[in-house]
Design a protein around this motif. Structure first.
Motif, mmCIF file in Angstrom:
data_model
loop_
_atom_site.group_PDB
_atom_site.id
_atom_site.type_symbol
_atom_site.label_atom_id
_atom_site.label_comp_id
_atom_site.label_asym_id
_atom_site.label_seq_id
_atom_site.Cartn_x
_atom_site.Cartn_y
_atom_site.Cartn_z
ATOM 1 N N ILE A 3 0.838 -1.188 0.000
ATOM 2 C CA ILE A 3 0.000 0.000 0.000
ATOM 3 C C ILE A 3 0.876 1.241 0.000
ATOM 4 C CG2 ILE A 3 -1.941 -1.136 1.159
ATOM 5 C CD1 ILE A 3 -1.021 0.150 3.773
ATOM 6 N N ARG A 4 0.239 2.386 -0.199
ATOM 7 C CA ARG A 4 0.937 3.675 -0.178
ATOM 8 C C ARG A 4 0.273 4.516 0.903
ATOM 9 N NH1 ARG A 4 0.329 8.835 -3.199
ATOM 10 N NH2 ARG A 4 2.422 9.564 -3.665
ATOM 11 N N ILE A 5 1.071 5.166 1.734
ATOM 12 C CA ILE A 5 0.531 5.989 2.818
ATOM 13 C C ILE A 5 1.109 7.392 2.749
ATOM 14 C CG2 ILE A 5 0.398 6.301 5.324
ATOM 15 C CD1 ILE A 5 0.566 3.270 5.576
ATOM 16 N N SER A 24 -4.784 10.145 7.521
ATOM 17 C CA SER A 24 -3.803 9.863 6.471
ATOM 18 C C SER A 24 -4.506 9.333 5.228
ATOM 19 C CB SER A 24 -2.783 8.837 6.950
ATOM 20 O OG SER A 24 -2.026 9.347 8.012
ATOM 21 N N ARG A 25 -3.891 9.589 4.082
ATOM 22 C CA ARG A 25 -4.422 9.093 2.812
ATOM 23 C C ARG A 25 -3.720 7.784 2.489
ATOM 24 N NH1 ARG A 25 -4.905 13.753 -1.232
ATOM 25 N NH2 ARG A 25 -2.682 13.875 -0.818
ATOM 26 N N VAL A 26 -4.526 6.738 2.217
ATOM 27 C CA VAL A 26 -3.997 5.394 1.970
ATOM 28 C C VAL A 26 -4.450 4.939 0.589
ATOM 29 C CG1 VAL A 26 -4.012 2.998 2.763
ATOM 30 C CG2 VAL A 26 -4.139 4.852 4.437
ATOM 31 N N THR A 27 -3.514 4.480 -0.230
ATOM 32 C CA THR A 27 -3.855 3.888 -1.515
ATOM 33 C C THR A 27 -3.764 2.380 -1.344
ATOM 34 O OG1 THR A 27 -2.952 5.802 -2.682
ATOM 35 C CG2 THR A 27 -3.335 3.793 -3.977
ATOM 36 N N ALA A 64 -8.276 5.761 0.238
ATOM 37 C CA ALA A 64 -9.111 5.793 1.440
ATOM 38 C C ALA A 64 -8.458 6.699 2.470
ATOM 39 C CB ALA A 64 -9.272 4.378 1.983
ATOM 40 N N THR A 65 -9.222 7.029 3.498
ATOM 41 C CA THR A 65 -8.735 7.862 4.594
ATOM 42 C C THR A 65 -8.690 7.026 5.861
ATOM 43 O OG1 THR A 65 -9.723 9.815 3.590
ATOM 44 C CG2 THR A 65 -9.154 9.975 5.921
ATOM 45 N N ALA A 66 -7.573 7.076 6.574
ATOM 46 C CA ALA A 66 -7.440 6.328 7.828
ATOM 47 C C ALA A 66 -8.386 6.925 8.869
ATOM 48 C CB ALA A 66 -5.999 6.380 8.323
#
Length: 107
Positions: free
Chosen positions: A14-16, A73-76, A83-85
């Protein structure tokens, strides 16, 4: 004795982009962490957001115990969705043979 979740179990990447603060132009994020090992569960579930609302989490993932992913945080996710944490829980059990990890639920 297991001290952290074994990397062999973290099958997804994933990307954070860690949330820093709100600005006059919207949320500000720190430098993106690319290719973060995680185990993603895309099953929707109800979670309680930090402000007390019950919201449906689109995905939940676990990662290393030292993960930098504050709420907001923004998560890919592996499928490309962003998505948003919502919630971040650090699980530890010092002295017990269970892995430490970070669990994040995303909206």
């Amino acid at each position: 004795m297991v001290s952290r979740v074994p990397s062999v179990l973290l099958r997804h990447r994933i990307r954070i982009e860690p949330y820093l603060a709100d600005s006059a132009y919207g949320p500000r994020y720190g430098p993106a962490a690319e290719d973060v090992p995680a185990l993603v569960d895309a099953t929707p579930r109800l979670v309680r957001a930090p402000d007390g609302r019950e919201v449906s989490a689109a995905a939940t993932f676990i990662a290393a115990p030292d993960l930098d992913c504050p709420p907001g945080s923004r998560v890919t996710l592996p499928d490309g969705r962003t998505a948003t944490a919502l919630t971040v829980a650090r699980h530890t059990a010092p002295g017990l043979p269970v892995p430490a990890c970070t669990e994040v639920s995303c909206e």
